[in-house]
Scaffold this motif. Structure first.
Motif, PDB file in Angstrom:
ATOM      1  N   VAL A  12       0.924  -1.195   0.017  1.00 52.49           N
ATOM      2  CA  VAL A  12      -0.001   0.190   0.042  1.00 52.49           C
ATOM      3  C   VAL A  12       1.035   1.159  -0.013  1.00 52.49           C
ATOM      4  O   VAL A  12       0.730   2.190  -0.607  1.00 52.49           O
ATOM      5  CB  VAL A  12      -1.029   0.056   1.288  1.00 52.49           C
ATOM      6  CG1 VAL A  12      -1.588   1.223   1.336  1.00 52.49           C
ATOM      7  CG2 VAL A  12      -2.005  -1.185   1.074  1.00 52.49           C
ATOM      8  N   TYR A  13       1.997   1.061   0.727  1.00 50.92           N
ATOM      9  CA  TYR A  13       3.036   2.268   0.759  1.00 50.92           C
ATOM     10  C   TYR A  13       3.415   2.547  -0.445  1.00 50.92           C
ATOM     11  O   TYR A  13       3.692   3.782  -0.960  1.00 50.92           O
ATOM     12  CB  TYR A  13       3.899   2.052   1.777  1.00 50.92           C
ATOM     13  CG  TYR A  13       4.983   3.200   2.202  1.00 50.92           C
ATOM     14  CD1 TYR A  13       4.543   4.313   2.912  1.00 50.92           C
ATOM     15  CD2 TYR A  13       6.068   3.236   1.521  1.00 50.92           C
ATOM     16  CE1 TYR A  13       5.486   5.311   3.457  1.00 50.92           C
ATOM     17  CE2 TYR A  13       7.053   4.529   1.512  1.00 50.92           C
ATOM     18  CZ  TYR A  13       6.584   5.342   2.507  1.00 50.92           C
ATOM     19  OH  TYR A  13       7.533   6.474   2.923  1.00 50.92           O
ATOM     20  N   ARG A  14       3.867   1.523  -1.296  1.00 54.38           N
ATOM     21  CA  ARG A  14       4.532   1.744  -2.621  1.00 54.38           C
ATOM     22  C   ARG A  14       3.713   2.292  -3.538  1.00 54.38           C
ATOM     23  O   ARG A  14       3.649   3.170  -4.397  1.00 54.38           O
ATOM     24  CB  ARG A  14       5.009   0.531  -2.984  1.00 54.38           C
ATOM     25  CG  ARG A  14       6.600   0.012  -2.479  1.00 54.38           C
ATOM     26  CD  ARG A  14       6.794  -1.254  -2.752  1.00 54.38           C
ATOM     27  NE  ARG A  14       8.254  -1.542  -2.280  1.00 54.38           N
ATOM     28  CZ  ARG A  14       8.512  -2.818  -2.211  1.00 54.38           C
ATOM     29  NH1 ARG A  14       8.179  -3.930  -2.327  1.00 54.38           N
ATOM     30  NH2 ARG A  14       9.857  -3.104  -1.646  1.00 54.38           N
ATOM     31  N   ARG A  53      -8.332   9.684  -4.623  1.00 53.81           N
ATOM     32  CA  ARG A  53      -7.340   9.104  -5.260  1.00 53.81           C
ATOM     33  C   ARG A  53      -6.611   7.788  -4.854  1.00 53.81           C
ATOM     34  O   ARG A  53      -5.448   7.346  -5.552  1.00 53.81           O
ATOM     35  CB  ARG A  53      -6.433  10.023  -6.090  1.00 53.81           C
ATOM     36  CG  ARG A  53      -7.039  10.903  -7.075  1.00 53.81           C
ATOM     37  CD  ARG A  53      -6.357  11.874  -7.771  1.00 53.81           C
ATOM     38  NE  ARG A  53      -6.983  12.705  -8.758  1.00 53.81           N
ATOM     39  CZ  ARG A  53      -6.435  13.777  -9.469  1.00 53.81           C
ATOM     40  NH1 ARG A  53      -4.936  14.014  -9.593  1.00 53.81           N
ATOM     41  NH2 ARG A  53      -7.119  14.305 -10.171  1.00 53.81           N
ATOM     42  N   GLY A  54      -6.594   7.597  -3.526  1.00 55.84           N
ATOM     43  CA  GLY A  54      -5.796   6.735  -3.032  1.00 55.84           C
ATOM     44  C   GLY A  54      -5.632   6.915  -1.412  1.00 55.84           C
ATOM     45  O   GLY A  54      -6.270   7.382  -0.840  1.00 55.84           O
ATOM     46  N   VAL A  55      -4.185   6.747  -1.029  1.00 57.52           N
ATOM     47  CA  VAL A  55      -3.879   7.266   0.298  1.00 57.52           C
ATOM     48  C   VAL A  55      -2.522   7.810   0.461  1.00 57.52           C
ATOM     49  O   VAL A  55      -1.477   7.820  -0.427  1.00 57.52           O
ATOM     50  CB  VAL A  55      -3.775   6.041   1.160  1.00 57.52           C
ATOM     51  CG1 VAL A  55      -5.103   5.046   1.234  1.00 57.52           C
ATOM     52  CG2 VAL A  55      -2.703   4.826   0.477  1.00 57.52           C
ATOM     53  N   THR A  56      -2.257   8.385   1.305  1.00 55.76           N
ATOM     54  CA  THR A  56      -1.162   9.338   1.661  1.00 55.76           C
ATOM     55  C   THR A  56      -0.304   8.773   2.899  1.00 55.76           C
ATOM     56  O   THR A  56      -1.117   8.705   4.065  1.00 55.76           O
ATOM     57  CB  THR A  56      -1.127  10.658   1.799  1.00 55.76           C
ATOM     58  OG1 THR A  56      -1.905  11.275   0.365  1.00 55.76           O
ATOM     59  CG2 THR A  56       0.174  11.400   1.783  1.00 55.76           C
ATOM     60  N   PRO A  57       0.874   8.542   3.032  1.00 50.20           N
ATOM     61  CA  PRO A  57       1.316   7.870   4.252  1.00 50.20           C
ATOM     62  C   PRO A  57       1.739   8.935   5.253  1.00 50.20           C
ATOM     63  O   PRO A  57       2.010  10.085   4.807  1.00 50.20           O
ATOM     64  CB  PRO A  57       2.678   7.271   3.789  1.00 50.20           C
ATOM     65  CG  PRO A  57       3.005   8.231   2.588  1.00 50.20           C
ATOM     66  CD  PRO A  57       1.636   8.231   1.798  1.00 50.20           C
ATOM     67  N   THR A  58       1.530   8.663   6.610  1.00 49.38           N
ATOM     68  CA  THR A  58       1.557   9.476   7.320  1.00 49.38           C
ATOM     69  C   THR A  58       3.228   9.299   7.772  1.00 49.38           C
ATOM     70  O   THR A  58       4.183   8.720   7.262  1.00 49.38           O
ATOM     71  CB  THR A  58       0.917   9.231   8.754  1.00 49.38           C
ATOM     72  OG1 THR A  58       1.327   7.996   9.316  1.00 49.38           O
ATOM     73  CG2 THR A  58      -0.598   9.190   8.620  1.00 49.38           C
ATOM     74  N   VAL A  59       3.876  10.314   8.812  1.00 50.24           N
ATOM     75  CA  VAL A  59       5.136  10.351   9.355  1.00 50.24           C
ATOM     76  C   VAL A  59       5.446   8.833   9.805  1.00 50.24           C
ATOM     77  O   VAL A  59       6.750   8.467   9.609  1.00 50.24           O
ATOM     78  CB  VAL A  59       5.429  11.161  10.353  1.00 50.24           C
ATOM     79  CG1 VAL A  59       6.971  11.208  10.821  1.00 50.24           C
ATOM     80  CG2 VAL A  59       5.172  12.671   9.593  1.00 50.24           C
ATOM     81  N   ILE A  60       4.513   8.230  10.502  1.00 45.69           N
ATOM     82  CA  ILE A  60       4.601   7.146  11.445  1.00 45.69           C
ATOM     83  C   ILE A  60       4.768   5.926  10.140  1.00 45.69           C
ATOM     84  O   ILE A  60       5.752   5.080  10.406  1.00 45.69           O
ATOM     85  CB  ILE A  60       3.446   6.791  12.148  1.00 45.69           C
ATOM     86  CG1 ILE A  60       3.328   7.605  13.333  1.00 45.69           C
ATOM     87  CG2 ILE A  60       3.585   5.128  12.485  1.00 45.69           C
ATOM     88  CD1 ILE A  60       4.811   7.540  14.224  1.00 45.69           C
ATOM     89  N   ALA A  61       4.097   6.331   8.938  1.00 44.11           N
ATOM     90  CA  ALA A  61       4.130   5.129   8.014  1.00 44.11           C
ATOM     91  C   ALA A  61       5.419   5.147   7.310  1.00 44.11           C
ATOM     92  O   ALA A  61       6.206   4.226   6.888  1.00 44.11           O
ATOM     93  CB  ALA A  61       3.106   5.469   7.017  1.00 44.11           C
ATOM     94  N   ASP A  62       6.247   6.469   7.148  1.00 39.81           N
ATOM     95  CA  ASP A  62       7.299   6.625   6.382  1.00 39.81           C
ATOM     96  C   ASP A  62       8.394   5.914   7.347  1.00 39.81           C
ATOM     97  O   ASP A  62       9.380   5.325   6.875  1.00 39.81           O
ATOM     98  CB  ASP A  62       7.664   8.091   6.244  1.00 39.81           C
ATOM     99  CG  ASP A  62       6.834   8.646   5.406  1.00 39.81           C
ATOM    100  OD1 ASP A  62       6.469   8.286   4.362  1.00 39.81           O
ATOM    101  OD2 ASP A  62       6.644  10.237   5.575  1.00 39.81           O
ATOM    102  N   GLU A  63       8.453   6.242   8.757  1.00 40.05           N
ATOM    103  CA  GLU A  63       9.200   5.523   9.446  1.00 40.05           C
ATOM    104  C   GLU A  63       9.434   4.049   9.609  1.00 40.05           C
ATOM    105  O   GLU A  63      10.427   3.321   9.371  1.00 40.05           O
ATOM    106  CB  GLU A  63       9.326   6.051  10.864  1.00 40.05           C
ATOM    107  CG  GLU A  63      10.358   5.460  11.700  1.00 40.05           C
ATOM    108  CD  GLU A  63       9.923   5.986  13.476  1.00 40.05           C
ATOM    109  OE1 GLU A  63      10.551   5.441  14.228  1.00 40.05           O
ATOM    110  OE2 GLU A  63       8.929   6.728  13.653  1.00 40.05           O
ATOM    111  N   LEU A  64       8.191   3.533   9.538  1.00 38.21           N
ATOM    112  CA  LEU A  64       7.942   2.093   9.414  1.00 38.21           C
ATOM    113  C   LEU A  64       8.286   1.542   8.162  1.00 38.21           C
ATOM    114  O   LEU A  64       8.903   0.430   8.254  1.00 38.21           O
ATOM    115  CB  LEU A  64       6.587   1.805   9.685  1.00 38.21           C
ATOM    116  CG  LEU A  64       6.050  -0.036   9.715  1.00 38.21           C
ATOM    117  CD1 LEU A  64       6.825  -0.711  10.796  1.00 38.21           C
ATOM    118  CD2 LEU A  64       4.567  -0.206   9.682  1.00 38.21           C
ATOM    119  N   ALA A  65       8.027   2.147   7.135  1.00 43.80           N
ATOM    120  CA  ALA A  65       8.535   1.601   5.619  1.00 43.80           C
ATOM    121  C   ALA A  65      10.183   1.629   5.676  1.00 43.80           C
ATOM    122  O   ALA A  65      10.545   0.577   5.055  1.00 43.80           O
ATOM    123  CB  ALA A  65       7.623   2.565   4.662  1.00 43.80           C
ATOM    124  N   SER A  66      10.671   2.830   6.159  1.00 40.93           N
ATOM    125  CA  SER A  66      12.152   2.798   6.043  1.00 40.93           C
ATOM    126  C   SER A  66      12.880   1.367   6.803  1.00 40.93           C
ATOM    127  O   SER A  66      13.862   1.076   6.391  1.00 40.93           O
ATOM    128  CB  SER A  66      12.597   3.985   6.490  1.00 40.93           C
ATOM    129  OG  SER A  66      12.598   4.093   8.090  1.00 40.93           O
TER     130      SER A  66
END
Length: 298
Positions: A12-14, A53-66
């Motif tokens: 989902v993040y990608r 149009r979809g979803v936008t990641p939060t700051v927490i999502a950015d950290e988890l994805a990294s």
């Protein structure tokens, strides 16, 4: 925290979309939505902001994805490769890229795929088409000279080729009559692969020269056509060695040496990270990237 839930989160993040992620994962949209909701409940934080149009990641999502994306990719690639070893993998592999690369540079790799029970379908594509074809699912792999800035796409160096300034013998003789090479190159017509003169600029800048405001006599997005025009004496151009090696040996073309030698151009194999979950594409990637002359990669 379930690996399955993390896998859904990464996709989902990608993709920036729950529906597109569900399609890539072969799951239903409600299942992926449930995985994200479960993760958000465990983290007690919101991971995505929904919009039309979809979803936008939060700051927490950015950290988890990294932190987890690389590990998830490695784990899935290993599982796919292990599955490929234990089963007979077949099907069709779709490859896209410039026509000269598909026809002249990767012949041995295509043969390797065929010997491994994989059929091959080639799709000539130029400019920004190859990455788009990957994302749209129209190709499994792409060949390119640049790596796109797209987090969904992964790349590996396929090889490097020396760039040579070449011309037919009579054109080389004409250029040699001038005292300064840069001036001579401006007096003789030249042929370019594209209007940006990508390979010509590489050679000229590498040799710290200038051809001023000289204009192309011929521009074509097909290096084989460009080579044929140069052989016929239309003018000079800069081409990768693999494409002109036979013509240099036969004397149909000559190399014009630069004061600082020749630069190299890199070729890359591109693929969607999510595609490596499939044993067929995981096996094909290993075969495409194995050094020439090696045995079976898997």
């Amino acid at each position: 925290m379930s690996i399955t839930h993390l896998r859904s989160f990464v996709e989902v993040y990608r993709q920036g979309s729950v529906s597109r992620a569900a399609h890539e994962l072969g799951l239903t949209q409600p299942a992926v939505t449930g995985h994200i909701a479960s993760l958000e409940a465990q983290l007690e934080r919101k991971l995505f902001t929904r919009h039309a149009r979809g979803v936008t990641p939060t700051v927490i999502a950015d950290e988890l994805a990294s932190r987890v994306t690389g590990a998830i990719d490695v784990a899935e690639n290993v599982l796919a490769e292990v599955r490929a070893r234990s089963m007979r993998v077949s099907g069709t592999i779709h490859l896209c890229g410039p026509s000269d690369i598909l026809s002249d540079l990767i012949t041995d790799r295509i043969k390797t795929l065929m010997h491994s029970n994989l059929a091959v379908q080639l799709h000539p594509a130029v400019d920004d088409e190859p990455p788009r074809m990957l994302v749209e699912g129209r190709s499994d792999f792409a060949f390119a000279v640049k790596v796109p800035d797209d987090p969904r796409i992964e790349a590996a160096l396929y090889g490097r080729e020396e760039l040579l300034l070449v011309a037919a013998p009579e054109v080389v003789e004409r250029i040699g009559r001038e005292t300064a090479l840069s001036e001579a190159l401006q007096e003789v017509p030249f042929l370019s692969y594209d209007l940006q003169r990508y390979m010509i600029r590489m050679w000229i800048e590498h040799n710290r020269m200038s051809i001023g405001n000289a204009e192309e006599a011929v521009t074509t997005p097909d290096l084989r056509a460009l080579r044929n025009f140069v052989v016929e004496g239309f003018g000079w151009s800069v081409l990768p060695r693999y494409l002109v090696a036979a013509h240099l040996r036969s004397g149909a073309l000559d190399v014009i040496a630069g004061p600082r030698g020749n630069p190299e151009i890199s070729y890359y194999l591109l693929w969607l990270k999510s595609a490596m979950r499939n044993p067929r594409t995981a096996r094909a990637k290993a075969l495409l990237l194995q050094p020439p002359g090696d045995g079976e990669a898997l």
